[in-house]
Write a protein that holds these residues in place. Structure first.
Motif, PDB file in Angstrom:
ATOM      1  N   UNK A  90      22.105   4.230  -2.463  1.00 59.43           N
ATOM      2  CA  UNK A  90      21.969   5.084  -3.540  1.00 59.43           C
ATOM      3  C   UNK A  90      21.930   4.150  -4.113  1.00 59.43           C
ATOM      4  N   UNK A  91      21.503   5.403  -4.803  1.00 62.55           N
ATOM      5  CA  UNK A  91      21.268   4.821  -6.913  1.00 62.55           C
ATOM      6  C   UNK A  91      19.430   4.402  -6.815  1.00 62.55           C
ATOM      7  N   UNK A  92      19.285   3.207  -8.059  1.00 56.93           N
ATOM      8  CA  UNK A  92      17.985   2.837  -7.836  1.00 56.93           C
ATOM      9  C   UNK A  92      18.402   1.350  -7.961  1.00 56.93           C
ATOM     10  N   UNK A  93      17.192   0.718  -6.614  1.00 54.52           N
ATOM     11  CA  UNK A  93      18.108  -1.045  -6.069  1.00 54.52           C
ATOM     12  C   UNK A  93      17.496  -1.538  -6.171  1.00 54.52           C
ATOM     13  N   UNK A  94      17.032  -2.726  -7.179  1.00 54.11           N
ATOM     14  CA  UNK A  94      15.934  -3.057  -7.816  1.00 54.11           C
ATOM     15  C   UNK A  94      16.076  -4.957  -8.016  1.00 54.11           C
ATOM     16  N   UNK A  95      15.007  -5.633  -8.583  1.00 55.77           N
ATOM     17  CA  UNK A  95      15.139  -6.791  -8.259  1.00 55.77           C
ATOM     18  C   UNK A  95      15.987  -8.183  -7.280  1.00 55.77           C
ATOM     19  N   UNK A  96      15.569  -7.880  -6.423  1.00 57.96           N
ATOM     20  CA  UNK A  96      16.039  -9.039  -5.016  1.00 57.96           C
ATOM     21  C   UNK A  96      15.814 -10.034  -5.117  1.00 57.96           C
ATOM     22  N   UNK A 100      11.805 -18.914   4.338  1.00 59.17           N
ATOM     23  CA  UNK A 100      10.925 -19.720   4.870  1.00 59.17           C
ATOM     24  C   UNK A 100       9.231 -18.739   4.502  1.00 59.17           C
ATOM     25  N   UNK A 101       9.177 -18.340   3.398  1.00 55.67           N
ATOM     26  CA  UNK A 101       7.575 -17.785   3.479  1.00 55.67           C
ATOM     27  C   UNK A 101       7.034 -16.966   4.327  1.00 55.67           C
ATOM     28  N   UNK A 102       7.939 -16.430   4.958  1.00 49.91           N
ATOM     29  CA  UNK A 102       6.928 -14.803   5.756  1.00 49.91           C
ATOM     30  C   UNK A 102       7.115 -14.031   5.703  1.00 49.91           C
ATOM     31  N   UNK A 103       8.156 -13.131   4.595  1.00 46.29           N
ATOM     32  CA  UNK A 103       8.815 -12.349   4.107  1.00 46.29           C
ATOM     33  C   UNK A 103       8.622 -12.153   2.459  1.00 46.29           C
ATOM     34  N   UNK A 104       7.691 -10.552   2.065  1.00 50.19           N
ATOM     35  CA  UNK A 104       8.232 -10.553   0.906  1.00 50.19           C
ATOM     36  C   UNK A 104       8.897  -9.598   0.194  1.00 50.19           C
ATOM     37  N   UNK A 105      10.456 -10.101  -0.143  1.00 49.43           N
ATOM     38  CA  UNK A 105      11.421  -8.805  -1.221  1.00 49.43           C
ATOM     39  C   UNK A 105      10.649  -8.118  -1.810  1.00 49.43           C
ATOM     40  N   UNK A 106      10.434  -6.589  -2.038  1.00 49.62           N
ATOM     41  CA  UNK A 106      10.556  -5.861  -3.350  1.00 49.62           C
ATOM     42  C   UNK A 106      10.897  -5.279  -3.662  1.00 49.62           C
ATOM     43  N   UNK A 107      10.571  -4.110  -5.515  1.00 49.91           N
ATOM     44  CA  UNK A 107      11.491  -3.284  -5.077  1.00 49.91           C
ATOM     45  C   UNK A 107      10.206  -2.433  -5.393  1.00 49.91           C
ATOM     46  N   UNK A 108      10.170  -0.826  -4.065  1.00 51.44           N
ATOM     47  CA  UNK A 108       9.737  -0.201  -4.177  1.00 51.44           C
ATOM     48  C   UNK A 108      10.034   1.114  -4.226  1.00 51.44           C
ATOM     49  N   UNK A 109       9.213   2.317  -4.749  1.00 50.42           N
ATOM     50  CA  UNK A 109       9.977   3.369  -5.586  1.00 50.42           C
ATOM     51  C   UNK A 109       9.652   4.226  -3.971  1.00 50.42           C
ATOM     52  N   UNK A 110      10.786   5.250  -2.942  1.00 47.95           N
ATOM     53  CA  UNK A 110      10.963   5.616  -2.422  1.00 47.95           C
ATOM     54  C   UNK A 110      11.512   7.024  -2.931  1.00 47.95           C
ATOM     55  N   UNK A 111      10.787   8.515  -2.526  1.00 50.53           N
ATOM     56  CA  UNK A 111      10.768   9.481  -2.791  1.00 50.53           C
ATOM     57  C   UNK A 111      11.598   9.621  -4.522  1.00 50.53           C
ATOM     58  N   UNK A 112      11.028   9.292  -5.409  1.00 52.18           N
ATOM     59  CA  UNK A 112      11.593   9.040  -6.832  1.00 52.18           C
ATOM     60  C   UNK A 112      12.496   8.002  -7.356  1.00 52.18           C
ATOM     61  N   UNK A 113      13.307   7.421  -5.774  1.00 50.88           N
ATOM     62  CA  UNK A 113      14.020   6.000  -6.326  1.00 50.88           C
ATOM     63  C   UNK A 113      13.441   4.680  -5.925  1.00 50.88           C
ATOM     64  N   UNK A 114      14.172   3.213  -6.399  1.00 53.29           N
ATOM     65  CA  UNK A 114      13.703   2.306  -6.634  1.00 53.29           C
ATOM     66  C   UNK A 114      14.543   1.596  -5.644  1.00 53.29           C
ATOM     67  N   UNK A 120       0.750  -1.605   0.104  1.00 49.60           N
ATOM     68  CA  UNK A 120      -0.469   0.111   0.178  1.00 49.60           C
ATOM     69  C   UNK A 120       0.601   1.057   0.437  1.00 49.60           C
ATOM     70  N   UNK A 121       2.261   1.697   0.646  1.00 53.65           N
ATOM     71  CA  UNK A 121       2.824   2.259   0.542  1.00 53.65           C
ATOM     72  C   UNK A 121       3.656   2.288  -0.730  1.00 53.65           C
ATOM     73  N   UNK A 122       3.996   3.510  -1.793  1.00 56.15           N
ATOM     74  CA  UNK A 122       4.840   3.659  -2.775  1.00 56.15           C
ATOM     75  C   UNK A 122       3.582   3.182  -4.212  1.00 56.15           C
ATOM     76  N   UNK A 123       4.692   4.472  -5.502  1.00 53.82           N
ATOM     77  CA  UNK A 123       3.262   4.603  -6.213  1.00 53.82           C
ATOM     78  C   UNK A 123       3.785   3.419  -6.760  1.00 53.82           C
ATOM     79  N   UNK A 124       4.998   2.593  -7.118  1.00 51.47           N
ATOM     80  CA  UNK A 124       5.221   1.287  -7.762  1.00 51.47           C
ATOM     81  C   UNK A 124       5.888   1.041  -7.199  1.00 51.47           C
TER      82      UNK A 124
END
Lengths: 201, 434
Positions: free
Chosen positions: B378-384, B346-360, B333-337
């Protein structure tokens, strides 16, 4: 447009290249052994060479009879690249541009496609590839899907304008093939588009 | 003769100390209390008298590809901390006691003529001593010089299993896409970024590799035919097949952890949705039916749920559904992308790419309590991509100005750059630990 044509040719070449016999593939897993050892009676585990040492050639491509569209390189006119450049320069074939994160056709995009449709209708010996492209500000996986939607929107408009649907194929490159490698709005604007490429028939 | 031997010996010690002083031993906070100290002197280079055809090996042959790899693995294990050692004391129970360590690892390395290949094999004999005089682990490894790093990873995996109960992840591998040849192709590397090797040779855009649960095969997307198609290849680059779907896109393909299904993004008439197909190319099933964009499916570790990205709310957000396509609920629900969701083992967590203040940035969501945290960089950080033990995340970042792959602990510490040649992206960590 050059990239698309090159892509076809490279694809055909790649498929030809992999039509080579399959080789064996050995398992290189390290076997497990007992743990406790006495001097000089230690179990020995043989570690095979690294994967790279026995890389095998790709085996024959899996080709199954299917309804997939196939495009062969040999029917492409040798001057397709030049023809595409000429038509774009003359404004006879025009790409459709999009706003950020959206696949809706603006009035400008519709005007560009109307122009393109009229040329295509009077030049029926050419087929068309519509490439969907996105700017780099999204994520790669979602942008591949967004590019598919953009390409299809452009195709649908061309078909509604009278171009035979069977002449048009779409592909999405997402953000993988930017037209402008820059990182500003000027570049992003160039990279959000449905790119029209004549591919011969 | 004697003088030169002493010089060589001194060189070993200097090299050993230099190597050890560069090692930063780091541990999980949760593991910190349980970390055990281990002394790892440079291997002894005198072959056992009983071994026929044995000969000494030069220290420089094994230093970088074996000893450095081994000490880096141990330092990153979260199970052991490497104890500083006095020069020229052989590994033994006495050494461990003398320096207050829990263990001392004695290694002897030599070469031995292999009658079958007529080449010299390297033999490593490893014995772990504890402070009571016991020997909780001992094993010999044999291989050619080119497999020294594999021998080191095998040994560290075994030692961690012997002491910790669960094996280390040092034999795991990371698949990724690289453009270093001029085209994006699928590549593979060891967990520490070593031994980077090209898997596909399409000469055309080939991206988004994803491991099968058996660590043998990968599925990926290539534009080799001018369309985007799904391919499966084994980890040596052989056995390649194309999986025909009669759909467009064929992107974000990912193997089920429990069966022979592949989830992927397919499209009909410009409507990307999540589909399943068997890995033999049969039984295509559509799981989502919305008119908006659906992308990026990923299986939960038990195979019962699939996360995906959807634009149905107006922006790309993460959703989870049952593997039959039912019971869809929104997760982010947080972040527009948001995109690129990956389940922890263990199925208990999801890592994902989330845009925060214009950066992923990489965000980790706890699915149990719904709380999430950003791992800012630093920079954009994606595809965990999670390591198979759930302690590390590999990801892509453009912080250097180019896309490169990095590895970090899930708390964001111990960031290490794994690639530097060309641009590199889309890491996927092998699923099984060994």
């Amino acid at each position: 447009m050059n990239n698309a044509v090159k892509g076809f040719l490279a694809g055909v070449t790649a498929i030809a290249l992999v039509m080579t016999p399959a080789c064996r593939s050995k398992n290189t897993k390290v076997k497990d052994e007992q743990v406790h050892v006495q001097p000089d009676t230690a179990p020995t585990v043989t570690i095979p060479p690294h994967d790279t040492a026995e890389r095998v050639q790709p085996s024959e491509d899996f080709v199954k009879p299917s309804a997939e569209p196939t495009v062969t390189a040999d029917v492409l006119p040798s001057n397709t690249e030049e023809l595409n450049r000429y038509l774009q320069d003359k404004g006879l074939i025009r790409d459709a541009f999009f706003v950020y994160a959206d696949a809706t056709l603006s009035s400008d995009a519709q005007a560009a496609l109307t122009t393109s449709a009229s040329w295509l209708k009077s030049n029926s010996k050419y087929n068309l590839l519509v490439e969907g492209h996105c700017d780099e500000r999204g994520t790669e996986q979602y942008n591949l899907a967004l590019g598919d939607k953009r390409a299809q929107q452009a195709k649908d408009y061309l078909v509604a304008s009278g171009v035979d649907a069977s002449r048009i194929r779409t592909v999405s490159y997402g953000e993988e093939r930017p037209f402008d490698p820059g990182h500003d709005e000027g570049a992003w604007k160039q990279n959000r588009r449905a790119h029209l490429v004549l591919v011969g028939k | 003769m004697k003088r030169s031997l002493i010089a060589v010996a001194l060189a070993f010690i200097a090299a050993t100390l230099a190597a050890q002083s560069q090692i930063i031993t780091t541990v999980d906070p949760e593991q910190a209390a349980k970390v055990m100290k281990i002394a790892i002197p440079f291997p002894e280079l005198t072959p056992p008298a009983s071994s026929a055809n044995a000969a000494p090996v030069a220290s420089e042959v094994i230093h970088a590809p074996f000893y450095s790899v081994l000490t880096r693995d141990i330092a990153a294990s979260g199970v052991f901390a490497i104890a500083p050692i006095p020069p020229n004391v052989p590994a033994s129970t006495n050494l461990a006691k003398q320096i207050g360590a829990d263990f001392a690892l004695k290694m002897t390395v030599w070469t031995e003529r292999n009658a079958q290949t007529n080449a010299d094999d390297i033999v490593v004999e490893a014995r772990l001593f504890d402070t009571t005089g016991g020997q909780p682990f001992g094993k010999r490894y044999r291989g050619v010089v080119a497999s020294l790093s594999l021998m080191a990873h095998s040994l560290t995996t075994d030692i961690v299993r012997a002491i910790y109960g669960k094996p280390g992840i040092f034999l795991s591998r990371i698949a990724f896409a690289s453009d270093r040849t001029g085209n994006w192709e699928i590549w593979l590397m060891d967990w520490d970024g070593q031994n980077q090797r090209q898997i596909t040779q399409h000469g055309a855009l080939s991206i988004l590799p994803s491991w099968a649960p058996d660590n043998e095969r990968m599925v990926y997307t290539s534009f080799a035919r001018g369309t985007s198609d799904m391919y499966i290849v084994n980890r040596r680059g052989g056995g390649r097949i194309r999986v025909p779907t009669n759909l467009a896109l064929n992107t974000s393909a990912t193997f089920s952890p429990v069966g022979n299904d592949i989830a992927f993004v397919g499209s009909v008439n410009g409507n990307p949705d999540i589909y399943l197909i068997k890995d033999d190319g049969t039984n295509v099933r559509r799981l989502t039916t919305s008119a908006t964009i659906e992308s990026t499916p990923e299986w939960s570790p038990n195979g019962r749920q699939i996360s995906f990205t959807s634009g149905r709310s107006g922006t790309p957000q993460i959703y989870v559904m049952d593997a039959e396509g039912t019971n869809v609920r929104r997760i982010s629900f947080e972040g527009e992308w948001n995109d690129d969701a990956a389940w922890s083992p263990d199925g208990e967590q999801l890592a994902y790419t989330s845009r925060v203040n214009g950066r992923f940035q990489i965000r980790i969501m706890n699915l149990v309590n719904g709380q999430s945290r950003i791992i800012a960089g630093e920079g954009s950080n994606e595809q965990p991509a999670w390591s198979p033990d759930g302690r590390w995340i590999a990801f892509q970042s453009n912080r250097s100005g180019k896309w490169q792959l990095y590895r970090m602990r899930i708390d964001g510490n111990d960031i290490q750059q794994l690639t530097s040649s060309g641009e590199n992206k889309e890491p996927d960590w092998s699923k099984k630990i060994e």
